[in-house]
Design a protein around this motif. Structure first.
Motif, PDB file in Angstrom:
ATOM      1  N   LEU A   1       0.832  -1.202   0.000  1.00 33.08           N
ATOM      2  CA  LEU A   1       0.000   0.000   0.000  1.00 33.08           C
ATOM      3  C   LEU A   1       0.867   1.252   0.000  1.00 33.08           C
ATOM      4  O   LEU A   1       0.585   2.212  -0.729  1.00 33.08           O
ATOM      5  CB  LEU A   1      -0.922  -0.008   1.222  1.00 33.08           C
ATOM      6  CG  LEU A   1      -1.926   1.143   1.330  1.00 33.08           C
ATOM      7  CD1 LEU A   1      -2.885   1.127   0.140  1.00 33.08           C
ATOM      8  CD2 LEU A   1      -2.690   1.059   2.641  1.00 33.08           C
ATOM      9  N   TYR A   2       1.932   1.243   0.804  1.00 35.79           N
ATOM     10  CA  TYR A   2       2.813   2.403   0.834  1.00 35.79           C
ATOM     11  C   TYR A   2       3.470   2.625  -0.527  1.00 35.79           C
ATOM     12  O   TYR A   2       3.537   3.762  -1.026  1.00 35.79           O
ATOM     13  CB  TYR A   2       3.897   2.238   1.902  1.00 35.79           C
ATOM     14  CG  TYR A   2       4.915   3.350   1.835  1.00 35.79           C
ATOM     15  CD1 TYR A   2       4.624   4.604   2.347  1.00 35.79           C
ATOM     16  CD2 TYR A   2       6.144   3.161   1.208  1.00 35.79           C
ATOM     17  CE1 TYR A   2       5.532   5.653   2.244  1.00 35.79           C
ATOM     18  CE2 TYR A   2       7.057   4.190   1.094  1.00 35.79           C
ATOM     19  CZ  TYR A   2       6.746   5.433   1.618  1.00 35.79           C
ATOM     20  OH  TYR A   2       7.651   6.466   1.503  1.00 35.79           O
ATOM     21  N   LEU A   3       3.953   1.558  -1.147  1.00 34.56           N
ATOM     22  CA  LEU A   3       4.617   1.702  -2.439  1.00 34.56           C
ATOM     23  C   LEU A   3       3.672   2.267  -3.494  1.00 34.56           C
ATOM     24  O   LEU A   3       4.036   3.180  -4.249  1.00 34.56           O
ATOM     25  CB  LEU A   3       5.162   0.352  -2.906  1.00 34.56           C
ATOM     26  CG  LEU A   3       6.460  -0.131  -2.243  1.00 34.56           C
ATOM     27  CD1 LEU A   3       6.788  -1.538  -2.710  1.00 34.56           C
ATOM     28  CD2 LEU A   3       7.621   0.809  -2.552  1.00 34.56           C
ATOM     29  N   TYR A   4       2.463   1.755  -3.573  1.00 35.81           N
ATOM     30  CA  TYR A   4       1.528   2.183  -4.606  1.00 35.81           C
ATOM     31  C   TYR A   4       0.902   3.549  -4.304  1.00 35.81           C
ATOM     32  O   TYR A   4       0.765   4.389  -5.195  1.00 35.81           O
ATOM     33  CB  TYR A   4       0.402   1.152  -4.772  1.00 35.81           C
ATOM     34  CG  TYR A   4       0.806  -0.082  -5.538  1.00 35.81           C
ATOM     35  CD1 TYR A   4       1.261   0.007  -6.854  1.00 35.81           C
ATOM     36  CD2 TYR A   4       0.719  -1.346  -4.968  1.00 35.81           C
ATOM     37  CE1 TYR A   4       1.620  -1.135  -7.568  1.00 35.81           C
ATOM     38  CE2 TYR A   4       1.069  -2.485  -5.677  1.00 35.81           C
ATOM     39  CZ  TYR A   4       1.517  -2.363  -6.973  1.00 35.81           C
ATOM     40  OH  TYR A   4       1.873  -3.484  -7.678  1.00 35.81           O
ATOM     41  N   ARG A   5       0.521   3.759  -3.061  1.00 37.20           N
ATOM     42  CA  ARG A   5      -0.246   4.966  -2.716  1.00 37.20           C
ATOM     43  C   ARG A   5       0.632   6.177  -2.473  1.00 37.20           C
ATOM     44  O   ARG A   5       0.281   7.305  -2.836  1.00 37.20           O
ATOM     45  CB  ARG A   5      -1.093   4.688  -1.462  1.00 37.20           C
ATOM     46  CG  ARG A   5      -2.004   5.846  -1.045  1.00 37.20           C
ATOM     47  CD  ARG A   5      -2.614   5.581   0.315  1.00 37.20           C
ATOM     48  NE  ARG A   5      -1.582   5.481   1.342  1.00 37.20           N
ATOM     49  CZ  ARG A   5      -1.787   5.008   2.575  1.00 37.20           C
ATOM     50  NH1 ARG A   5      -2.997   4.565   2.900  1.00 37.20           N
ATOM     51  NH2 ARG A   5      -0.810   4.947   3.455  1.00 37.20           N
ATOM     52  N   ASP A   6       1.810   5.948  -1.844  1.00 39.81           N
ATOM     53  CA  ASP A   6       2.642   7.068  -1.420  1.00 39.81           C
ATOM     54  C   ASP A   6       3.926   7.211  -2.241  1.00 39.81           C
ATOM     55  O   ASP A   6       4.207   8.277  -2.784  1.00 39.81           O
ATOM     56  CB  ASP A   6       2.990   6.925   0.075  1.00 39.81           C
ATOM     57  CG  ASP A   6       1.754   6.899   0.952  1.00 39.81           C
ATOM     58  OD1 ASP A   6       0.913   7.790   0.788  1.00 39.81           O
ATOM     59  OD2 ASP A   6       1.634   5.983   1.786  1.00 39.81           O
ATOM     60  N   TRP A   7       4.701   6.115  -2.301  1.00 42.49           N
ATOM     61  CA  TRP A   7       6.021   6.254  -2.919  1.00 42.49           C
ATOM     62  C   TRP A   7       5.945   6.472  -4.423  1.00 42.49           C
ATOM     63  O   TRP A   7       6.576   7.383  -4.966  1.00 42.49           O
ATOM     64  CB  TRP A   7       6.869   5.014  -2.629  1.00 42.49           C
ATOM     65  CG  TRP A   7       8.246   5.144  -3.198  1.00 42.49           C
ATOM     66  CD1 TRP A   7       9.325   5.772  -2.624  1.00 42.49           C
ATOM     67  CD2 TRP A   7       8.683   4.704  -4.487  1.00 42.49           C
ATOM     68  NE1 TRP A   7      10.397   5.742  -3.467  1.00 42.49           N
ATOM     69  CE2 TRP A   7      10.045   5.097  -4.625  1.00 42.49           C
ATOM     70  CE3 TRP A   7       8.072   4.017  -5.536  1.00 42.49           C
ATOM     71  CZ2 TRP A   7      10.784   4.810  -5.761  1.00 42.49           C
ATOM     72  CZ3 TRP A   7       8.807   3.739  -6.671  1.00 42.49           C
ATOM     73  CH2 TRP A   7      10.153   4.127  -6.783  1.00 42.49           C
ATOM     74  N   LEU A   8       5.166   5.648  -5.135  1.00 38.22           N
ATOM     75  CA  LEU A   8       5.147   5.705  -6.597  1.00 38.22           C
ATOM     76  C   LEU A   8       4.688   7.065  -7.132  1.00 38.22           C
ATOM     77  O   LEU A   8       5.351   7.636  -8.011  1.00 38.22           O
ATOM     78  CB  LEU A   8       4.274   4.575  -7.150  1.00 38.22           C
ATOM     79  CG  LEU A   8       4.373   4.309  -8.657  1.00 38.22           C
ATOM     80  CD1 LEU A   8       5.797   3.959  -9.067  1.00 38.22           C
ATOM     81  CD2 LEU A   8       3.418   3.182  -9.056  1.00 38.22           C
TER      82      LEU A   8
END
Length: 295
Positions: free
Chosen positions: A250-257
């Motif tokens: 979730l962090y990778l898709y929602r925030d980092w990317l």
């Protein structure tokens, strides 16, 4: 108000875990631990089980056995008798029975040749319990962009309801062990997530279970050779041994990317799990890294 109350409740439970960690040699009965957490001793055992999925007795037993297994694996190991006493057993025979029941090896056999795959399974419930109170947060600097090489693997596909994933995992572990590819050989295992964790239609769940290997794959109709393609990947290390990588994904898709300016490549997100040595010990720790393939 409800948030503050919930955080206070969790903090009190965390105090109980910290007390157990610090006093494995001491008295860890319900009266003592309920007092540490400031809960009623008449309800604490149910509260503990509801929070962690383990009874107080089972949690303490697992924590002591885990420490005992690590003591057996140390280079300057104590005698089995001393380790048994430290684990709270009055006699080595009782310790040996409990150890064998949990790890499917005697203490002396584990000392000579630890079965780390069984070790991971044995203490998985303990790790899961401890992770329930872990507040996991990530930051941009936690993500590293790496060039990953092609990785040849042996692969077993799971297609269908996630509730049956455990059966597929057991079959794959048995195949890996019979083929000389268990985790303790230092090989990485992979989970390629080809669907959502909980799709709208449960039977649409899809995942590939893989283990890295350079040799030929003697498939049995269920296992086949495959390749995890190399290339640029955003890599996020997950703290602890877990099968629930949803917070990291979730962090990778929602925030980092969105903040990175990168674009995802046309290959599913996947996890790499490997055993890494603990300095000064034969014991291992699990390292889990989530890979998001990038263009």
């Amino acid at each position: 108000m409800m948030t503050a109350a919930f955080e206070n409740y969790q903090a009190r439970m965390q105090r109980a875990l910290a007390h157990i960690d610090a006093h494995l040699d001491g008295e860890l009965d319900l009266a003592t631990l309920s007092g540490v957490a400031a809960f009623s001793k008449f309800h604490f055992h149910r509260q503990f089980s509801a929070t962690f999925g383990l009874s107080v007795h089972r949690y303490v037993q697992l924590a002591r056995l885990k420490r005992a297994s690590q003591a057996l694996a140390r280079d300057d190991a104590q005698s089995v008798t001393d380790i048994a006493m430290d684990a709270g057993y009055d006699a080595p025979d009782a310790f040996a029975r409990a150890f064998r029941q949990r790890l499917a090896q005697s203490p002396s056999s584990f000392r000579k040749s630890p079965d780390w795959a069984s070790w991971l399974t044995a203490f998985g419930p303990l790790d899961n319990a401890r992770n329930k109170l872990m507040k996991i947060t990530f930051e941009q600097d936690d993500v590293k962009i790496l060039d990953v090489p092609d990785t040849p693997v042996a692969m077993m596909e799971h297609r269908g309801n996630r509730a049956k994933l455990g059966e597929t995992s057991e079959r794959f572990r048995a195949w890996c062990k019979a083929s000389g590819l268990p985790p303790e050989t230092g090989r990485s295992s992979f989970m390629v997530f080809r669907s959502e964790r909980e799709p709208a239609v449960p039977d649409d769940y899809s995942m590939d279970l893989c283990v890295g290997t350079d040799g030929p794959v003697a498939g049995d109709g269920q296992v086949k050779a495959g390749t995890i393609p190399g290339g640029r990947c955003a890599v996020l290390r997950y703290p602890g041994n877990t099968n629930n990588l949803e917070p990291a994904a979730l962090y990778l898709y929602r925030d980092w990317l969105p903040q990175s300016g990168e674009e995802a490549r046309d290959f599913p997100i996947y996890a790499r799990r490997r055993l890494m040595p603990i300095p000064g010990m034969q014991a291992r720790e699990v390292v889990v890294e989530l890979h998001l393939p990038l263009k």
